[in-house]
Scaffold this motif. Sequence first.
Motif, mmCIF file in Angstrom:
data_model
loop_
_atom_site.group_PDB
_atom_site.id
_atom_site.type_symbol
_atom_site.label_atom_id
_atom_site.label_comp_id
_atom_site.label_asym_id
_atom_site.label_seq_id
_atom_site.Cartn_x
_atom_site.Cartn_y
_atom_site.Cartn_z
ATOM 1 N N TYR A 27 0.836 -1.197 0.000
ATOM 2 C CA TYR A 27 0.000 0.000 0.000
ATOM 3 C C TYR A 27 0.873 1.251 0.000
ATOM 4 N N GLU A 30 2.393 1.843 -3.494
ATOM 5 C CA GLU A 30 1.374 2.285 -4.440
ATOM 6 C C GLU A 30 0.923 3.708 -4.135
ATOM 7 N N HIS A 31 0.785 4.019 -2.859
ATOM 8 C CA HIS A 31 0.369 5.356 -2.454
ATOM 9 C C HIS A 31 1.428 6.388 -2.842
ATOM 10 N N GLU A 34 1.316 6.991 -6.565
ATOM 11 C CA GLU A 34 0.160 7.814 -6.926
ATOM 12 C C GLU A 34 0.401 9.282 -6.573
#
Length: 130
Positions: A27, A30-31, A34
Amino acid sequence: MPNEIDWSDSYFHDYVDRGIMKWQGMYLSEHTAEMEKEQQLEEKMIPAKSKMSESDIQQVLASAYEAQSLITLQLEMKDMDNNYFEDITGKILGFDELGILVDEKLVLYEEIRHVALKSFHKWSDVSKEE
């Protein structure tokens, strides 16, 4: 029974699942990716070019079509964040009374804010522009 599995075997008990820790790591990466993508979009704000008159636009388009030169177009349209879209670059393949066809994309005359001939910098030119 010879086909029966002995679950008490230490082989099956040596593996320790990291559980939620591995998902948190995924997570986080990916965060972060982004957030970097959003920052790049914010940094990529396209400034407004000077609005040209219809006659100036027609003159540049006519000379570009005649010479089969590449052009860059800035449209009047903006995205939801009130930023201009990237310039359209290409050759004029055709035209009619409503607009022009630039590399398979129809552009209406009324949508054009600015048009210019595409200039190229020759890679071997090392002279400094002053």
